[in-house]
Scaffold this motif. Structure first.
Motif, PDB file in Angstrom:
ATOM      1  N   LEU A  40      32.823  -7.333  -3.738  1.00  8.73           N
ATOM      2  CA  LEU A  40      32.461  -6.740  -5.035  1.00  8.73           C
ATOM      3  C   LEU A  40      33.275  -7.362  -6.163  1.00  8.73           C
ATOM      4  O   LEU A  40      32.743  -7.616  -7.246  1.00  8.73           O
ATOM      5  CB  LEU A  40      32.682  -5.220  -4.989  1.00  8.73           C
ATOM      6  CG  LEU A  40      31.694  -4.461  -4.112  1.00  8.73           C
ATOM      7  CD1 LEU A  40      32.107  -3.009  -3.969  1.00  8.73           C
ATOM      8  CD2 LEU A  40      30.288  -4.562  -4.698  1.00  8.73           C
TER       9      LEU A  40
ATOM     10  N   ILE B  16      29.478   3.220  -2.884  1.00  4.89           N
ATOM     11  CA  ILE B  16      29.905   2.886  -1.527  1.00  4.89           C
ATOM     12  C   ILE B  16      30.148   4.173  -0.760  1.00  4.89           C
ATOM     13  O   ILE B  16      30.830   5.068  -1.256  1.00  4.89           O
ATOM     14  CB  ILE B  16      31.202   2.055  -1.559  1.00  4.89           C
ATOM     15  CG1 ILE B  16      30.932   0.738  -2.304  1.00  4.89           C
ATOM     16  CG2 ILE B  16      31.698   1.755  -0.162  1.00  4.89           C
ATOM     17  CD1 ILE B  16      32.173   0.101  -2.823  1.00  4.89           C
TER      18      ILE B  16
ATOM     19  N   VAL C 232      26.992   0.116  -8.292  1.00  7.86           N
ATOM     20  CA  VAL C 232      27.083   0.066  -6.829  1.00  7.86           C
ATOM     21  C   VAL C 232      27.858   1.270  -6.346  1.00  7.86           C
ATOM     22  O   VAL C 232      28.956   1.547  -6.836  1.00  7.86           O
ATOM     23  CB  VAL C 232      27.809  -1.211  -6.366  1.00  7.86           C
ATOM     24  CG1 VAL C 232      27.874  -1.261  -4.851  1.00  7.86           C
ATOM     25  CG2 VAL C 232      27.115  -2.454  -6.902  1.00  7.86           C
TER      26      VAL C 232
ATOM     27  N   ASP D 141      39.173   3.701  -7.185  1.00  4.80           N
ATOM     28  CA  ASP D 141      38.149   3.491  -6.157  1.00  4.80           C
ATOM     29  C   ASP D 141      38.702   2.449  -5.188  1.00  4.80           C
ATOM     30  O   ASP D 141      38.651   1.260  -5.463  1.00  4.80           O
ATOM     31  CB  ASP D 141      36.849   2.997  -6.815  1.00  4.80           C
ATOM     32  CG  ASP D 141      35.752   2.802  -5.795  1.00  4.80           C
ATOM     33  OD1 ASP D 141      36.023   2.961  -4.581  1.00  4.80           O
ATOM     34  OD2 ASP D 141      34.625   2.476  -6.209  1.00  4.80           O
TER      35      ASP D 141
ATOM     36  N   ASP E 291      31.795  -9.212  -9.472  1.00  2.00           N
ATOM     37  CA  ASP E 291      31.998  -8.334 -10.618  1.00  2.00           C
ATOM     38  C   ASP E 291      31.241  -8.738 -11.876  1.00  2.00           C
ATOM     39  O   ASP E 291      30.561  -7.906 -12.479  1.00  2.00           O
ATOM     40  CB  ASP E 291      33.497  -8.212 -10.906  1.00  2.00           C
ATOM     41  CG  ASP E 291      33.849  -6.812 -11.351  1.00  2.00           C
ATOM     42  OD1 ASP E 291      33.097  -5.895 -10.954  1.00  2.00           O
ATOM     43  OD2 ASP E 291      34.827  -6.646 -12.084  1.00  2.00           O
TER      44      ASP E 291
ATOM     45  N   ALA F 171      37.689   1.081  -2.676  1.00  2.00           N
ATOM     46  CA  ALA F 171      36.778   0.035  -2.217  1.00  2.00           C
ATOM     47  C   ALA F 171      36.535  -1.015  -3.311  1.00  2.00           C
ATOM     48  O   ALA F 171      36.012  -2.082  -3.047  1.00  2.00           O
ATOM     49  CB  ALA F 171      35.451   0.644  -1.779  1.00  2.00           C
ATOM     50  N   ARG F 172      36.873  -0.672  -4.533  1.00  2.00           N
ATOM     51  CA  ARG F 172      36.734  -1.660  -5.612  1.00  2.00           C
ATOM     52  C   ARG F 172      38.055  -1.701  -6.374  1.00  2.00           C
ATOM     53  O   ARG F 172      38.160  -1.251  -7.512  1.00  2.00           O
ATOM     54  CB  ARG F 172      35.595  -1.261  -6.561  1.00  2.00           C
ATOM     55  CG  ARG F 172      34.293  -1.092  -5.829  1.00  2.00           C
ATOM     56  CD  ARG F 172      33.167  -0.795  -6.780  1.00  2.00           C
ATOM     57  NE  ARG F 172      32.803  -1.964  -7.584  1.00  2.00           N
ATOM     58  CZ  ARG F 172      31.737  -1.983  -8.384  1.00  2.00           C
ATOM     59  NH1 ARG F 172      30.985  -0.917  -8.516  1.00  2.00           N
ATOM     60  NH2 ARG F 172      31.435  -3.062  -9.066  1.00  2.00           N
TER      61      ARG F 172
ATOM     62  N   LEU G 285      27.653  -7.787 -11.630  1.00  2.00           N
ATOM     63  CA  LEU G 285      27.274  -6.455 -11.187  1.00  2.00           C
ATOM     64  C   LEU G 285      27.126  -5.442 -12.313  1.00  2.00           C
ATOM     65  O   LEU G 285      26.748  -4.309 -12.067  1.00  2.00           O
ATOM     66  CB  LEU G 285      28.297  -5.922 -10.175  1.00  2.00           C
ATOM     67  CG  LEU G 285      28.105  -6.397  -8.731  1.00  2.00           C
ATOM     68  CD1 LEU G 285      29.271  -5.960  -7.871  1.00  2.00           C
ATOM     69  CD2 LEU G 285      26.801  -5.872  -8.153  1.00  2.00           C
TER      70      LEU G 285
END
Lengths: 229, 677
Positions: B518, B532, B530, A209, B522, A211-212, B525
Motif C-alpha cells: 500500500l 483492510i 482501501v 492504522d 500510495d 496495516a498502512r 490510491l
C-alpha cells in the motif's frame, strides 16, 4: 561553504540530470565515471556525501564501499536498479548508509542527502536530543517514555530499544541484520521473523492504522526506516 | 571369428529398386547355396532395375535343422536385405504353395531357385520344389541357378543324423503293449476291431512322439497285426484277399493319422508360441505407451526383456559424438574391448551378432540392433550362459519383435520430444509477437505523453503559467513511473517464466507485506479508499515477501484500472483449512462472465488496446501464487464488483505472534544493563 557531493556513476545522462538538480539545490557536485576515479576523488576532495551507482564498469559497488570504508566514514548512498535487493542488503551491511532505487524522484534523493549530511555533521551527532517527535508520537529519551498524542504508550523494554535504534538512524534505512544486531545482539542476526513480530507490535501501539504505517516504514526485502519528522 | 558376416563383405545399403516393372523372387533354403543364389539374383535384378524379394518358408522341419543351418538362413536373409532385396520369412507347410501364393500376390514375374538337392526318390516322385514350382507356376518364369563357379564358401558340417533311439523304443514298446492287449482280447473281438486298437495306439503314440517314431509305430503296428492276427497266423502271408485290403487300409489310415497328428501338434505348438509372443509384445507395448520419459521407457523395456528371457540386459545408445554408452539396464564388464567393438559393429550394420550367433561370436553378449523406421538407434545386449536358448528360432523372433517395438517406442519418444520442442519454439515465437505488439503500444503511449509534455515545457517556457508547467511536469513523472512498472512487470514475467526466480521464503507478517504494497501504491490510491480486514492473530506465513507484495500491488493496480474512481477496495484474509485465504474485492463493473480464468492468461486484456497495461499483472500474480503452492481465482461478487482470491498454504513451525521470546527478553535485559553504544 557548499556541501560537496561525490557522484560515482558511469552513465552521462544520469550525471547530467543529477548535476542540474543538485547544483540548483545548492550543492557542489564532483563526478566520477569509474570506481577507481571515484575513490581517488573521495581521497583528494573529501566529499560530505557519496552517491554510488552499483553498475560501474571497472569494479563492484561492494568493493568501492569496502575500500572507501577502510579509511573514511563518509555517508554513502547507493543508486541501484530494482530487483537487486540482495545486493542492496549486502552493500548496506558492508557500510553503505542508504539506497535509492532507480528510477527515483528528486524529492527522495534530496531527503536522503539531508539525512546523510545530518548524520555526518559531528556537532549534531554528539548532542543527544531530549525529545523526538514524529507526528503525534513523542519520545522522551531521558525518562524513556513514549506518548501518542496525549496518552502514554507502554512499550516493553525490547520494543523501546527497537524504537530507540530506529530513532538513532531516523530517516535512514536500517537492515534487518543491523536492527537485530543492535537490539538483540550479534548472535541473533538471522532471526528476521522475531524482528517482524516486534515491529508489528510496535506498529500496533504507535500507528493509527498498523496495516498502512505512516512512520515505521517497511523497506521491502531490506529492512525498516523511521520516517524523518 | 572376427570380421563381418561370413562371405558377406559389407556393402553400402541400397534402396530397393523400384524403377523396373519386374518383380523378382529368390527362394532360399537352409543351405550354403543360398548365398550364391542371392548374389546371382541380385546381379540380374540390378541389370533389369527390378525390385526383388528374398523369401524363406519356415516349415515345421525348420526347428529340427541343426543350428548352423538355421543361422545360414538368417545370414542369407540379412545378406539379401543388405543387397537391396525385401527379405521375407513366412511359415507354412508346403514351400512351393507358399512361394507361389506370395509370387502371385506381389506380381512376381521370375522366381529363382537353387539347383534341386532333394533326394532322388522325391525327385522321382515329382516331389522336388523345382518340379512343384514348374508344374504350378502358370505365367511365372522359373530359373534354376546352380551354385557352381561361385566363391568358395565355408561349408558347415552337414546335418547330423539325430537318432531319437529312445522315442523309437517307446514307439516299439507301445506297439508291443498293444499287441499283448490284442492277444487278450483276440478271442472276443472281430479282426477289424483289433485293427482299431492298433490305430488307437498309433494315434496315441504319434500325438506324443516326433514324426519319425510315429511313422515307425504305424508301420510296426501294421506289421505286428499282419504277423500275429491275420490268418495265416505267425506269418506275413495273407490267407484271404479281403485281409490284404484290411491291411492296406489300416496302413494308409495309420500313416495319415500319424502325419495329421504331427501337423496338429506343430500347429498347437506354433499357436502356443504365438500366444506367448503376443502376450509379451502386448505387455511391452502397453508398458511402453504409458511412459512419458525416455529414461523411464528404456528402464521398462529392459525390465520387460530381462523378465521374458531371464538374462542380463543392457541398452546401449549413442551419446555425444555418436559414442555408444549404457543408457539402461545392467552394466557389463567391458574389460574385453571386443564387447564394445561388437556393439559398434552391430550398431553400424544393423545385424544380430555376438555369442552364439554366426557373427563375431567370441564375446559374452548377444547384440541385437534396435531398429527404428529409418536407422539403427541403439543396441540391445543380452548376456546369458545359454545363448542358444535365446537364439532358438521362436525366441529370437520374439526378441526381434520386442527389439523393433522398443526401437519404435524410442523413436516415437524422440519425435514427440522434437514436436514438443517445436511447439515450445512456436509458443516462444507467439509470445514474442504478442509481446512486441502489446508492448510497443504500451510503451508508446507513456512515451508520447512524456515527449509531448517535455517539449511543451521547452517550447512554451515563457507563455505557460506555473500551474500548467506543474501539470506537465506531473504527467511526465507519472508516465515515467508507469513505464517503469511496465518494464519491471515484463522483466519479472520473463524471470518467473524462465524459472530463474528462486523463492526467498521467510516467515513474514502478511499485514506488513500488505502495508508495504500500500505504501508503494500510495500516490495512486487517493482515488480508491482501501479497507483492510485481517484478524490480529493471523499466523506468519512462509513466503517471498517481495513477490507476495507484488501480488498485492498487481491485484490492487488491476482493480484500480478497471473500477471507477471513488469506489472502495477491500483486502481481507482469514485462516481456512490450513491455508490463508486472501481476497481483494472491488465495487466496479465486475468481470465479463466466462472470462474469469482467461484474465490470468498472458497479455490478456478485457478491453484490448485500452492502454491500461500489458496484460501481465494477473499472469505474474498467478505465477507467484502457484510457486508458493497456492491457488488464485477471480469471480464476480453477488452484490456487484469483482473479487480476486488467493490462498497461501500454512507451513509448520510458524513463530508465534504476541508471545515474547524469553531468551531474547533476557538478552535484552543484559544489554539494557550494559548499554552498548
Amino acid at each position: 561553504m557548499k556541501p560537496i557531493i561525490l557522484l560515482i556513476e558511469d552513465d552521462p545522462r544520469i550525471r547530467r540530470f543529477l548535476r542540474a538538480s543538485l547544483v540548483t539545490q545548492g550543492y557542489e557536485l564532483i563526478e566520477a565515471g569509474t570506481g577507481r576515479e571515484g575513490l581517488a576523488l573521495a581521497a583528494s576532495r573529501v566529499p560530505e556525501v557519496v552517491l554510488l551507482d552499483l553498475g560501474l564498469p571497472d569494479m563492484e559497488g561492494l568493493e568501492v564501499i569496502k575500500q572507501l570504508r577502510s579509511w573514511s566514514e563518509v555517508p554513502i548512498i547507493i543508486l541501484s536498479a530494482r530487483g537487486q535487493e540482495r545486493d542492496k542488503v549486502a552493500n548496506l551491511d558492508a557500510g553503505a548508509d542508504d539506497y535509492l532505487t532507480k528510477p527515483f524522484g528528486m524529492g527522495e534523493l534530496l531527503a536522503r542527502i539531508r539525512v546523510a549530511l545530518r548524520r555526518a555533521a559531528p556537532a549534531e551527532e554528539d548532542k543527544q536530543e531530549a525529545f523526538y517527535s514524529l507526528g503525534p508520537i513523542r519520545v522522551d529519551v531521558e525518562r524513556r517514555l513514549v506518548f501518542r498524542g496525549p496518552e502514554e504508550v507502554h512499550l516493553t523494554p525490547i520494543e523501546y530499544k527497537l524504537l530507540s535504534v530506529l530513532l538513532k538512524h531516523r530517516g535512514k534505512v536500517v537492515t534487518h541484520r543491523q536492527l537485530l544486531k543492535e537490539v538483540w545482539g550479534p548472535s541473533y542476526v538471522e532471526q528476521n521473523p522475531y524482528l517482524r513480530i516486534f515491529i508489528l507490535n510496535l506498529r500496533r501501539k504507535l500507528e493509527d492504522d498498523p496495516a498502512r504505517p505512516q512512520y515505521l516504514l517497511t523497506e521491502p526485502g531490506v529492512g525498516y526506516r523511521l520516517r524523518e519528522a | 571369428m572376427p570380421g563381418p558376416a561370413s562371405g558377406a563383405p559389407p556393402r553400402p545399403q541400397e534402396e530397393p529398386k523400384r524403377a523396373g516393372s519386374e518383380n523378382l523372387l529368390v527362394c532360399l533354403d537352409p543351405s550354403p547355396f543360398s548365398i550364391p543364389l542371392i548374389r546371382a539374383t541380385q546381379r540380374i535384378a540390378d541389370a533389369q532395375q527390378a525390385k526383388w524379394f528374398a523369401m524363406y518358408v519356415e516349415t515345421p522341419s525348420h526347428d529340427r535343422l541343426p543350428r548352423e543351418n538355421q543361422e545360414q538362413v538368417a545370414q542369407a536373409l540379412y545378406l539379401a536385405a543388405k543387397l537391396g532385396a525385401q527379405a521375407i520369412k513366412v511359415s507354412g507347410f508346403r514351400i512351393g504353395d507358399e512361394i507361389l501364393a506370395f509370387a502371385r500376390e506381389n506380381q512376381v514375374s521370375k522366381i529363382f531357385v537353387g539347383k534341386p538337392y532333394a533326394r532322388r526318390w522325391r525327385r522321382f516322385l515329382g516331389l522336388s520344389l523345382v518340379d512343384h514350382l514348374i508344374w504350378n507356376c502358370g505365367p511365372i518364369d522359373i530359373f534354376v541357378i546352380s551354385g557352381e563357379g561361385e566363391e568358395a564358401l565355408p561349408v558347415p558340417p552337414g546335418p547330423k543324423p539325430r537318432l531319437r533311439l529312445k522315442e523309437y523304443l517307446v514307439a516299439a514298446g507301445g506297439v508291443g503293449v498293444c499287441t499283448g492287449l490284442a492277444f487278450i482280447l483276440f478271442p472276443y473281438l472281430a479282426l477289424t476291431n483289433l485293427a482299431m486298437i492298433y490305430l488307437l495306439t498309433v494315434v496315441i503314440i504319434s500325438s506324443f512322439l516326433a514324426r519319425g517314431p510315429a511313422l515307425f509305430s504305424s508301420l510296426f503296428s501294421v506289421a505286428a497285426f499282419a504277423f500275429f492276427f491275420v490268418p495265416a497266423y505267425y506269418s506275413f502271408a495273407v490267407a484271404n484277399t479281403e485281409y490284404s485290403i484290411t491291411l492296406l487300409v489300416m496302413l494308409l489310415v495309420s500313416l495319415l493319422v500319424s502325419g495329421l497328428t504331427a501337423r496338429i501338434r506343430h500347429q498347437a505348438r506354433v499357436a502356443r508360441t504365438q500366444e506367448r509372443q503376443t502376450a509379451a509384445l502386448f505387455g511391452m507395448s502397453q508398458n511402453l505407451t504409458a511412459m512419458n520419459s525416455l529414461e523411464e521407457l528404456l528402464q521398462i523395456a529392459v525390465e520387460q526383456i530381462t523378465r521374458i528371457f531371464d538374462c542380463r540386459v543392457t541398452m546401449l545408445m549413442p551419446g555425444r559424438e555418436d559414442k555408444l554408452g549404457i543408457r539402461a539396464g545392467q552394466p557389463f564388464v567391458d574389460d574385453d574391448v571386443r564387447e564394445g567393438m561388437v556393439a559398434k559393429w552391430v550398431f553400424k550394420h544393423g545385424h544380430l551378432a555376438g555369442a552364439g550367433t554366426g557373427t563375431l561370436s567370441a564375446v559374452k553378449g548377444i547384440y541385437l540392433p534396435l531398429i527404428a523406421s529409418q536407422h539403427v538407434i541403439g543396441v540391445l545386449r543380452l548376456e546369458t550362459h545359454q545363448p542358444e536358448r535365446i537364439l532358438a528360432a521362436d525366441s529370437l523372433r520374439l526378441l526381434e519383435a520386442l527389439g523393433s517395438q522398443v526401437g519404435l517406442a524410442i523413436e516415437r519418444e524422440n519425435l514427440s520430444r522434437q514436436a514438443q520442442a517445436a511447439r515450445l519454439q512456436i509458443d516462444a515465437e507467439q509470445m514474442r509477437n504478442t509481446l512486441l505488439s502489446s508492448v510497443s503500444h504500451d510503451l508508446r503511449t507513456p512515451l508520447t505523453v512524456i515527449a509531448g509534455s517535455a517539449s511543451s515545457l521547452l517550447e512554451g517556457e515563457k507563455n505557460l503559467d506555473a500551474d500548467t508547467k506543474h501539470e506537465l511536469a506531473q504527467s511526465i513523472y507519472e508516465e515515467a513511473r508507469r513505464l517503469d512498472r511496465l518494464v519491471y512487470n515484463l522483466l519479472e514475467m520473463s524471470r518467473l517464466q524462465s524459472g530463474e526466480v528462486k523463492l526467498n521464503k521467510e516467515w513474514n507478517v502478511l499485514e506488513e507485506v500488505i502495508g508495504s504494497a500500500l505504501t508503494q501504491l500510495d500516490p495512486q490510491l487517493h482515488d480508491h479508499p482501501v479497507s483492510i480486514a485481517l484478524p490480529a492473530d493471523l499466523p506468519l506465513v512462509q513466503v517471498d515477501a517481495l513477490l507476495m507484495e507484488r501480488v498485492i500491488i498487481n491485484l490492487l493496480e488491476n482493480s484500480m484500472k478497471y473500477t471507477p474512481s471513488g469506489t472502495p477496495l477491500k483486502i481481507s484474509g482469514r485462516v481456512q483449512d490450513k491455508e490463508i485465504f486472501m481476497t481483494v474485492a472491488d465495487r466496479g463493473p465486475g468481470l465479463p462472465v466466462g472470462q474469469e480464468e482467461r484474465i490470468f492468461e498472458k497479455f490478456y486484456q478485457v478491453a484490448p488496446g485500452s492502454a491500461r497495461g500489458a496484460g501481465l499483472g494477473l499472469t505474474i500474480c498467478r505465477s507467484i501464487i502457484e510457486a508458493h503452492g497456492g491457488r488464485i481465482r477471480a469471480a464476480n461478487r453477488p452484490e456487484g464488483g469483482a473479487v480476486f482470491s488467493f490462498t497461501i498454504p500454512l507451513a509448520e513451525g510458524a513463530p508465534i505472534l504476541d508471545k515474547h521470546l524469553p531468551e531474547m527478553q533476557k538478552n535484552h535485559r543484559d544489554e539494557a544493563d550494559h548499554p552498548a553504544d
